[in-house]
Design a protein around this motif. Structure first.
Motif, PDB file in Angstrom:
ATOM      1  N   GLY A  40       0.792  -1.211   0.000  1.00  0.00           N
ATOM      2  CA  GLY A  40       0.000   0.000   0.000  1.00  0.00           C
ATOM      3  C   GLY A  40       0.827   1.265   0.000  1.00  0.00           C
ATOM      4  N   PHE A  41       2.155   1.123  -0.138  1.00  0.00           N
ATOM      5  CA  PHE A  41       3.028   2.290  -0.149  1.00  0.00           C
ATOM      6  C   PHE A  41       3.250   2.749  -1.582  1.00  0.00           C
ATOM      7  CE2 PHE A  41       7.189   4.436   0.214  1.00  0.00           C
ATOM      8  CZ  PHE A  41       6.864   5.362   1.185  1.00  0.00           C
ATOM      9  N   GLY A  42       3.773   1.874  -2.406  1.00  0.00           N
ATOM     10  CA  GLY A  42       3.823   2.108  -3.840  1.00  0.00           C
ATOM     11  C   GLY A  42       4.914   3.025  -4.335  1.00  0.00           C
ATOM     12  N   ARG A  43       5.611   3.728  -3.464  1.00  0.00           N
ATOM     13  CA  ARG A  43       6.653   4.665  -3.906  1.00  0.00           C
ATOM     14  C   ARG A  43       7.984   3.917  -3.992  1.00  0.00           C
ATOM     15  NH1 ARG A  43       5.938   9.698   0.040  1.00  0.00           N
ATOM     16  NH2 ARG A  43       7.629  10.532  -1.279  1.00  0.00           N
ATOM     17  N   THR A  44       8.136   3.159  -5.062  1.00  0.00           N
ATOM     18  CA  THR A  44       9.301   2.291  -5.212  1.00  0.00           C
ATOM     19  C   THR A  44      10.598   3.089  -5.226  1.00  0.00           C
ATOM     20  OG1 THR A  44       7.938   0.760  -6.501  1.00  0.00           O
ATOM     21  CG2 THR A  44      10.331   0.499  -6.634  1.00  0.00           C
ATOM     22  N   GLY A  45      10.592   4.249  -5.872  1.00  0.00           N
ATOM     23  CA  GLY A  45      11.803   5.059  -5.934  1.00  0.00           C
ATOM     24  C   GLY A  45      12.310   5.429  -4.554  1.00  0.00           C
ATOM     25  N   LEU A  46      11.401   5.808  -3.651  1.00  0.00           N
ATOM     26  CA  LEU A  46      11.793   6.165  -2.295  1.00  0.00           C
ATOM     27  C   LEU A  46      12.322   4.945  -1.550  1.00  0.00           C
ATOM     28  CD1 LEU A  46      12.005   8.172   0.014  1.00  0.00           C
ATOM     29  CD2 LEU A  46       9.583   7.716   0.545  1.00  0.00           C
ATOM     30  N   VAL A  47      11.688   3.802  -1.746  1.00  0.00           N
ATOM     31  CA  VAL A  47      12.145   2.573  -1.093  1.00  0.00           C
ATOM     32  C   VAL A  47      13.575   2.242  -1.526  1.00  0.00           C
ATOM     33  CG1 VAL A  47      11.771   0.079  -0.919  1.00  0.00           C
ATOM     34  CG2 VAL A  47       9.826   1.646  -0.796  1.00  0.00           C
ATOM     35  N   LEU A  48      13.838   2.332  -2.824  1.00  0.00           N
ATOM     36  CA  LEU A  48      15.183   2.031  -3.329  1.00  0.00           C
ATOM     37  C   LEU A  48      16.203   3.064  -2.864  1.00  0.00           C
ATOM     38  CD1 LEU A  48      14.347   0.877  -6.964  1.00  0.00           C
ATOM     39  CD2 LEU A  48      15.024  -0.558  -5.025  1.00  0.00           C
ATOM     40  N   LEU A  49      15.784   4.331  -2.761  1.00  0.00           N
ATOM     41  CA  LEU A  49      16.688   5.363  -2.268  1.00  0.00           C
ATOM     42  C   LEU A  49      17.068   5.094  -0.817  1.00  0.00           C
ATOM     43  CD1 LEU A  49      18.148   8.075  -2.616  1.00  0.00           C
ATOM     44  CD2 LEU A  49      16.021   9.203  -1.922  1.00  0.00           C
ATOM     45  N   VAL A  50      16.104   4.721  -0.007  1.00  0.00           N
ATOM     46  CA  VAL A  50      16.377   4.410   1.399  1.00  0.00           C
ATOM     47  C   VAL A  50      17.335   3.220   1.484  1.00  0.00           C
ATOM     48  CG1 VAL A  50      15.334   3.500   3.519  1.00  0.00           C
ATOM     49  CG2 VAL A  50      14.230   5.375   2.280  1.00  0.00           C
ATOM     50  N   PHE A  51      17.075   2.189   0.695  1.00  0.00           N
ATOM     51  CA  PHE A  51      17.945   1.013   0.711  1.00  0.00           C
ATOM     52  C   PHE A  51      19.365   1.384   0.278  1.00  0.00           C
ATOM     53  CE2 PHE A  51      20.008  -2.600  -1.272  1.00  0.00           C
ATOM     54  CZ  PHE A  51      19.799  -3.616  -0.347  1.00  0.00           C
ATOM     55  N   GLY A  52      19.495   2.106  -0.838  1.00  0.00           N
ATOM     56  CA  GLY A  52      20.813   2.453  -1.360  1.00  0.00           C
ATOM     57  C   GLY A  52      21.609   3.323  -0.411  1.00  0.00           C
ATOM     58  N   THR A  53      20.946   4.307   0.212  1.00  0.00           N
ATOM     59  CA  THR A  53      21.633   5.174   1.172  1.00  0.00           C
ATOM     60  C   THR A  53      22.093   4.375   2.386  1.00  0.00           C
ATOM     61  OG1 THR A  53      20.257   7.034   0.467  1.00  0.00           O
ATOM     62  CG2 THR A  53      21.409   7.249   2.577  1.00  0.00           C
ATOM     63  N   ALA A  54      21.268   3.443   2.823  1.00  0.00           N
ATOM     64  CA  ALA A  54      21.614   2.643   4.000  1.00  0.00           C
ATOM     65  C   ALA A  54      22.787   1.712   3.729  1.00  0.00           C
ATOM     66  CB  ALA A  54      20.397   1.840   4.462  1.00  0.00           C
ATOM     67  N   THR A  55      22.951   1.268   2.487  1.00  0.00           N
ATOM     68  CA  THR A  55      24.091   0.389   2.197  1.00  0.00           C
ATOM     69  C   THR A  55      25.419   1.125   2.416  1.00  0.00           C
ATOM     70  OG1 THR A  55      24.053   0.953  -0.178  1.00  0.00           O
ATOM     71  CG2 THR A  55      22.816  -1.006   0.519  1.00  0.00           C
ATOM     72  N   VAL A  56      25.434   2.433   2.179  1.00  0.00           N
ATOM     73  CA  VAL A  56      26.652   3.217   2.432  1.00  0.00           C
ATOM     74  C   VAL A  56      26.999   3.158   3.917  1.00  0.00           C
ATOM     75  CG1 VAL A  56      27.704   5.508   2.278  1.00  0.00           C
ATOM     76  CG2 VAL A  56      26.160   4.720   0.472  1.00  0.00           C
ATOM     77  N   VAL A  57      25.984   3.279   4.767  1.00  0.00           N
ATOM     78  CA  VAL A  57      26.196   3.168   6.217  1.00  0.00           C
ATOM     79  C   VAL A  57      26.725   1.779   6.561  1.00  0.00           C
ATOM     80  CG1 VAL A  57      25.089   3.300   8.483  1.00  0.00           C
ATOM     81  CG2 VAL A  57      24.381   4.854   6.643  1.00  0.00           C
ATOM     82  N   GLY A  58      26.167   0.757   5.929  1.00  0.00           N
ATOM     83  CA  GLY A  58      26.623  -0.606   6.189  1.00  0.00           C
ATOM     84  C   GLY A  58      28.078  -0.817   5.825  1.00  0.00           C
ATOM     85  N   ILE A  59      28.498  -0.250   4.697  1.00  0.00           N
ATOM     86  CA  ILE A  59      29.898  -0.341   4.289  1.00  0.00           C
ATOM     87  C   ILE A  59      30.804   0.338   5.312  1.00  0.00           C
ATOM     88  CG2 ILE A  59      31.550   0.630   2.650  1.00  0.00           C
ATOM     89  CD1 ILE A  59      30.498  -1.809   1.493  1.00  0.00           C
ATOM     90  N   TRP A  60      30.407   1.511   5.794  1.00  0.00           N
ATOM     91  CA  TRP A  60      31.214   2.253   6.766  1.00  0.00           C
ATOM     92  C   TRP A  60      31.359   1.471   8.066  1.00  0.00           C
ATOM     93  CZ3 TRP A  60      30.248   4.372  11.606  1.00  0.00           C
ATOM     94  CH2 TRP A  60      31.234   5.248  12.082  1.00  0.00           C
ATOM     95  N   ILE A  61      30.257   0.927   8.579  1.00  0.00           N
ATOM     96  CA  ILE A  61      30.306   0.147   9.817  1.00  0.00           C
ATOM     97  C   ILE A  61      31.191  -1.080   9.639  1.00  0.00           C
ATOM     98  CG2 ILE A  61      28.932  -1.262  11.409  1.00  0.00           C
ATOM     99  CD1 ILE A  61      26.604   0.667  10.913  1.00  0.00           C
ATOM    100  N   THR A  62      31.038  -1.744   8.511  1.00  0.00           N
ATOM    101  CA  THR A  62      31.822  -2.953   8.257  1.00  0.00           C
ATOM    102  C   THR A  62      33.310  -2.636   8.180  1.00  0.00           C
ATOM    103  OG1 THR A  62      29.989  -3.991   7.090  1.00  0.00           O
ATOM    104  CG2 THR A  62      32.197  -4.839   6.635  1.00  0.00           C
ATOM    105  N   GLY A  63      33.666  -1.541   7.516  1.00  0.00           N
ATOM    106  CA  GLY A  63      35.066  -1.175   7.419  1.00  0.00           C
ATOM    107  C   GLY A  63      35.702  -0.961   8.779  1.00  0.00           C
ATOM    108  N   ALA A  64      34.921  -0.484   9.735  1.00  0.00           N
ATOM    109  CA  ALA A  64      35.448  -0.236  11.069  1.00  0.00           C
ATOM    110  C   ALA A  64      35.591  -1.519  11.888  1.00  0.00           C
ATOM    111  CB  ALA A  64      34.543   0.753  11.808  1.00  0.00           C
TER     112      ALA A  64
END
Length: 399
Positions: free
Chosen positions: A246-270
């Motif tokens: 019922g959300f339907g805003r796929t672009g926003l969902v993908l943006l949230v996912f993509g931005t969060a992966t950057v955080v995941g990379i940073w945490i993993t590097g540490a």
């Protein structure tokens, strides 16, 4: 850092060789951009090539298929050659392919150029992790791999959207020309800042079949397969799942996912060099919790977006953790061969996960996707938990 010092076994510097690692990260960025850019340019490329948008989409499929087929045989064929010329050759292959795509009005010629690029991609992915591992001391190996693989995340979260937007201003052919130019400039960077390493001597090469069964390697490969299966089941069909929720805003969902992966990379590097096993267990456990939350509460928009963000954090760091474990298990000398096998497994997981998700969507509906993904992610988690002897040991002192 001279080639001679590397070959003769002189001590590696304690500080990270940032320029060389960033060159390898840019190579990863270039490879992902080359692979995925046509997906964002379907409406523009189709009329110019005289084909349907679906056939332009096959330019991505052809690249992936060539990468899948070429990774192991090309790596085995080239493993005796000095590493830097092979890396340069792969980058020049990208440049030539992208020039042909930029100039061609023939679909068969364009498709052939994409197959060449896919072969170069299979070769490149088999090299990058092992190359990074050989540039640093063992205790900094995980962080070096994280830096290199960050190029993937940047390409997915920023590069492909920026390339698509640039094509709207300059035209799609110009964007492929820019990619070709980037590859050529990157060759100069590699020659100047990336150290040269010798290939494997004929008498010292471990046969490919033996590398694949070294202690710990099969377990790491199984984690790769199960994680990609579970991830792709839902990620491939995130648009219908968002609509079902019922959300339907796929672009926003993908943006949230993509931005969060950057955080995941940073945490993993540490954390990767000190806490590889608990960090990977935490990432896979978080993925499992996310699938459970999406299965139960995805119709609540806030839960959906928070869960997708946590999914991005967890998945963003997982490839670095898994590939570091693979290099630990195989050893840096055999890392190219081991990574070529993993590249094949990775692509197989993407294909099989997409197929499994499609079957679930067709026969059970979009609401079934998290429940289909959950047991696959749990299987990856169980493999890590059970593989504490060779694949994912509690400590990394042995490296």
């Amino acid at each position: 850092m001279s080639t001679a010092s590397q070959v003769k076994g002189a001590a590696l510097p304690t500080s990270l060789p940032w320029s060389g690692l960033l060159a390898l990260s840019t190579a990863a960025f270039t490879a992902v951009m080359t692979e995925l850019l046509p997906a964002g340019l379907l409406p523009r490329m189709a009329p110019a090539l005289g084909v349907s948008e679906a056939r332009v989409g096959f330019l991505v499929t052809g690249y992936a298929l060539a990468s899948f087929v070429a990774a192991i045989p090309l790596t085995a064929l080239l493993r005796g050659l000095p590493r830097r010329p092979v890396l340069v050759g792969a980058l020049l292959g990208f440049a030539v392919s992208n020039v042909v795509v930029a100039l061609s009005s023939s679909y068969p010629l364009t498709f052939a150029a994409r197959l060449v690029a896919g072969g170069m991609g299979g070769t490149l992915w088999a090299m990058l992790v092992g190359y990074a591992a050989r540039m640093v001391p063992a205790e900094r190996r995980g962080r070096a791999i994280a830096i290199v693989l960050a190029g993937i995340t940047l390409a997915l979260s920023l590069g492909v959207p920026a390339g698509t937007a640039l094509a709207g201003v300059l035209g799609w052919r110009a964007v492929f020309g820019v990619l070709a130019g980037l590859s050529v400039l990157l060759v100069g960077w590699v020659l100047r800042r990336v150290p040269g390493f010798p290939g494997e001597e004929a008498g010292a090469r471990v046969p490919l079949g033996r590398v694949a069964v070294l202690p710990g390697v099969p377990v790491v490969l199984s984690v790769t397969l199960f994680l990609l299966l579970g991830h792709q089941v839902l990620y491939t069909y995130v648009a219908p799942f968002a609509a079902h929720s019922g959300f339907g805003r796929t672009g926003l969902v993908l943006l949230v996912f993509g931005t969060a992966t950057v955080v995941g990379i940073w945490i993993t590097g540490a954390l990767v060099d000190r806490l590889l096993r608990p960090t990977l267990l935490g990432a896979l456990g978080l993925c499992a919790v996310v699938m459970l939350a999406l299965g139960l509460f995805a119709r609540t928009p806030a839960v959906l977006l928070v869960a997708v963000a946590l999914w991005g954090v967890a998945f963003g760091g997982a490839p670095t953790l898994i590939q570091t474990a693979l290099v630990d298990a195989s050893g840096p000398a055999a890392a190219d061969v081991a990574t070529s096998v993993q590249t094949t497994v990775y692509n197989a997981g993407i294909a099989a996960g997409s197929l499994t998700g499609g079957l679930a969507l067709t026969h059970l509906g979009a609401g079934s996707l998290p429940w289909t993904a959950l047991p696959l992610v749990v299987a990856a988690l169980a493999a890590v938990a059970l593989g504490r002897r060779h694949a994912f040991p509690a400590g990394r002192a042995r490296v």
